[in-house]
Scaffold this motif. Structure first.
Motif, PDB file in Angstrom:
ATOM      1  N   GLN A  41       7.736   7.453  -9.245  1.00 49.07           N
ATOM      2  CA  GLN A  41       8.578   6.140  -8.836  1.00 49.07           C
ATOM      3  C   GLN A  41       9.474   5.776  -9.868  1.00 49.07           C
ATOM      4  O   GLN A  41       8.991   5.472 -11.019  1.00 49.07           O
ATOM      5  CB  GLN A  41       7.417   4.978  -8.877  1.00 49.07           C
ATOM      6  CG  GLN A  41       7.891   3.954  -8.354  1.00 49.07           C
ATOM      7  CD  GLN A  41       6.777   2.788  -8.223  1.00 49.07           C
ATOM      8  OE1 GLN A  41       5.781   2.749  -8.785  1.00 49.07           O
ATOM      9  NE2 GLN A  41       6.992   1.695  -7.342  1.00 49.07           N
ATOM     10  N   PRO A  42      10.627   5.959  -9.495  1.00 48.86           N
ATOM     11  CA  PRO A  42      11.630   5.377 -10.710  1.00 48.86           C
ATOM     12  C   PRO A  42      11.680   4.142 -10.849  1.00 48.86           C
ATOM     13  O   PRO A  42      11.230   3.267 -10.091  1.00 48.86           O
ATOM     14  CB  PRO A  42      12.901   5.894  -9.904  1.00 48.86           C
ATOM     15  CG  PRO A  42      12.577   6.864  -8.983  1.00 48.86           C
ATOM     16  CD  PRO A  42      11.388   6.329  -8.398  1.00 48.86           C
ATOM     17  N   PRO A  43      11.930   3.698 -12.136  1.00 46.52           N
ATOM     18  CA  PRO A  43      11.945   2.269 -12.600  1.00 46.52           C
ATOM     19  C   PRO A  43      12.652   1.383 -11.513  1.00 46.52           C
ATOM     20  O   PRO A  43      13.614   1.382 -11.262  1.00 46.52           O
ATOM     21  CB  PRO A  43      12.407   2.222 -13.941  1.00 46.52           C
ATOM     22  CG  PRO A  43      12.284   3.562 -14.455  1.00 46.52           C
ATOM     23  CD  PRO A  43      12.584   4.443 -13.167  1.00 46.52           C
ATOM     24  N   GLY A  44      11.682   0.362 -11.152  1.00 42.64           N
ATOM     25  CA  GLY A  44      12.146  -0.856 -10.186  1.00 42.64           C
ATOM     26  C   GLY A  44      12.546  -0.056  -8.864  1.00 42.64           C
ATOM     27  O   GLY A  44      13.079  -0.871  -8.031  1.00 42.64           O
ATOM     28  N   LYS A  45      12.154   1.173  -8.426  1.00 39.86           N
ATOM     29  CA  LYS A  45      12.227   1.727  -7.155  1.00 39.86           C
ATOM     30  C   LYS A  45      11.000   2.018  -6.219  1.00 39.86           C
ATOM     31  O   LYS A  45       9.890   1.758  -6.952  1.00 39.86           O
ATOM     32  CB  LYS A  45      13.236   2.880  -7.451  1.00 39.86           C
ATOM     33  CG  LYS A  45      14.408   2.497  -8.006  1.00 39.86           C
ATOM     34  CD  LYS A  45      15.388   3.739  -7.840  1.00 39.86           C
ATOM     35  CE  LYS A  45      16.983   3.556  -8.262  1.00 39.86           C
ATOM     36  NZ  LYS A  45      17.983   4.398  -8.303  1.00 39.86           N
ATOM     37  N   GLY A  46      11.201   2.768  -5.385  1.00 42.80           N
ATOM     38  CA  GLY A  46       9.950   3.195  -4.431  1.00 42.80           C
ATOM     39  C   GLY A  46       9.339   4.197  -4.787  1.00 42.80           C
ATOM     40  O   GLY A  46       9.732   5.042  -5.786  1.00 42.80           O
ATOM     41  N   LEU A  47       8.264   4.699  -3.983  1.00 44.60           N
ATOM     42  CA  LEU A  47       7.660   5.902  -4.138  1.00 44.60           C
ATOM     43  C   LEU A  47       8.105   7.269  -3.393  1.00 44.60           C
ATOM     44  O   LEU A  47       8.857   6.923  -2.587  1.00 44.60           O
ATOM     45  CB  LEU A  47       6.142   5.797  -3.646  1.00 44.60           C
ATOM     46  CG  LEU A  47       5.555   4.577  -4.310  1.00 44.60           C
ATOM     47  CD1 LEU A  47       4.216   4.310  -3.616  1.00 44.60           C
ATOM     48  CD2 LEU A  47       5.187   4.843  -5.684  1.00 44.60           C
ATOM     49  N   GLU A  48       8.077   8.391  -4.155  1.00 45.91           N
ATOM     50  CA  GLU A  48       8.537   9.453  -3.526  1.00 45.91           C
ATOM     51  C   GLU A  48       7.437  10.578  -3.562  1.00 45.91           C
ATOM     52  O   GLU A  48       7.072  10.951  -4.815  1.00 45.91           O
ATOM     53  CB  GLU A  48       9.921   9.901  -4.086  1.00 45.91           C
ATOM     54  CG  GLU A  48      10.454  11.277  -3.610  1.00 45.91           C
ATOM     55  CD  GLU A  48      11.548  11.740  -4.306  1.00 45.91           C
ATOM     56  OE1 GLU A  48      12.464  12.437  -3.720  1.00 45.91           O
ATOM     57  OE2 GLU A  48      11.788  11.509  -5.427  1.00 45.91           O
ATOM     58  N   TRP A  49       7.219  11.027  -2.470  1.00 51.34           N
ATOM     59  CA  TRP A  49       6.057  12.255  -2.720  1.00 51.34           C
ATOM     60  C   TRP A  49       6.694  13.621  -3.122  1.00 51.34           C
ATOM     61  O   TRP A  49       7.826  13.931  -2.721  1.00 51.34           O
ATOM     62  CB  TRP A  49       5.417  12.595  -1.280  1.00 51.34           C
ATOM     63  CG  TRP A  49       4.720  13.846  -1.167  1.00 51.34           C
ATOM     64  CD1 TRP A  49       3.570  13.921  -1.688  1.00 51.34           C
ATOM     65  CD2 TRP A  49       5.100  14.988  -0.272  1.00 51.34           C
ATOM     66  NE1 TRP A  49       2.859  15.196  -1.414  1.00 51.34           N
ATOM     67  CE2 TRP A  49       3.993  15.866  -0.534  1.00 51.34           C
ATOM     68  CE3 TRP A  49       5.934  15.354   0.434  1.00 51.34           C
ATOM     69  CZ2 TRP A  49       4.019  17.382   0.051  1.00 51.34           C
ATOM     70  CZ3 TRP A  49       6.032  16.736   0.816  1.00 51.34           C
ATOM     71  CH2 TRP A  49       5.084  17.714   0.884  1.00 51.34           C
ATOM     72  N   ILE A  50       6.290  14.173  -4.175  1.00 56.15           N
ATOM     73  CA  ILE A  50       6.869  15.646  -4.689  1.00 56.15           C
ATOM     74  C   ILE A  50       6.314  16.633  -4.097  1.00 56.15           C
ATOM     75  O   ILE A  50       7.135  17.815  -3.751  1.00 56.15           O
ATOM     76  CB  ILE A  50       6.567  15.469  -6.089  1.00 56.15           C
ATOM     77  CG1 ILE A  50       7.158  14.059  -7.095  1.00 56.15           C
ATOM     78  CG2 ILE A  50       7.214  16.765  -6.937  1.00 56.15           C
ATOM     79  CD1 ILE A  50       6.906  13.966  -8.387  1.00 56.15           C
TER      80      ILE A  50
END
Lengths: 126, 110
Positions: A41-50
């Motif tokens: 999760q980048p700062p202030g952003k959403g979730l991303e499955w790696i």
């Protein structure tokens, strides 16, 4: 009660490789039911499955990161790890590990993450 | 793959009900009953609230419910409480990857 804990450097230089480990306690990583996943999760952003891994070593990656990601498992230590190569500032994020229930069409369940580790912030510096 | 589409924000007063939508395609939300929802308070890890579209994990309040119609999944919170104020994310299995998340919705309890 199953718990997960991320560990690794909080600062990585651009172009180098980010390396994190997730230690699982209160249960076995060798469970035949679950995968083990990494989400960021980048700062202030959403979730991303790696990506996710099965205890046998089978891996599943997000296609957008696949060329740079390696996930591995060490059943003897009840740990799984993430390596992300050639990092840039865009890879600055909180990295979470989580238990991943994979899709199972036979019993009609799947692809959810629970529980999660507390997360660790990795900053990529230039 | 593109993230699932959620409204950026929703709000409601204590005691009211709110619904958060999560729109995808026939390759993800519409094609599988594998939608999950997560609650995230500031500085905390996400918490699973709903899985398999409408199932609640043990310990999650029955004020939280999930549903799906076509390519859109929904999370409904009834009897809104101050502690429900958080970010909410949907996620779905897709035809070519194990998981994609929505962009997140900030819930404000007025």
């Amino acid at each position: 009660q199953l718990q997960l804990q991320e560990s690794g450097p909080g600062l990585v230089k651009a172009s180098e490789t980010l390396s994190l480990t997730c230690t699982v306690s209160g249960g076995s990583i060798s469970s035949s039911t679950y995968y083990w996943g990494w989400i960021r999760q980048p700062p202030g952003k959403g979730l991303e499955w790696i990506g996710s891994i099965y205890y046998s070593g089978s891996t599943y990656y997000n296609s957008s990161l696949k060329s740079r990601v390696t996930i591995s498992v060490d059943t003897s230590k009840n740990q799984f790890s993430l390596k992300l190569s050639s990092v840039t500032a865009a890879d600055t994020a909180v990295y979470y590990c989580a238990r991943h229930s994979p899709p199972n069409d036979i019993i009609g369940t799947g692809s959810w993450f629970d529980p999660w580790g507390q997360g660790t912030l990795v900053t990529v510096s230039s | 793959q593109s993230a699932l589409t959620q409204p950026a924000s929703v709000s409601g007063s204590p005691g009211q009900s709110i619904t958060i939508s999560c729109t995808g395609t026939s390759s993800d939300v519409g094609g599988y009953n594998y939608v999950s929802w997560y609650q995230q308070h500031p500085g905390k890890a996400p918490k699973l609230m709903i899985y398999d579209v409408s199932k609640r994990p043990s310990g999650v309040s029955n004020r939280f419910s999930g549903s799906k119609s076509g390519n859109t999944a929904s999370l409904t919170i009834s009897g809104l409480q101050a502690e429900d104020e958080a970010d909410y994310y949907c996620s779905s299995y897709t035809s070519n990857t194990l998981g994609v998340f929505g962009g997140g919705t900030k819930l404000t309890v007025l």
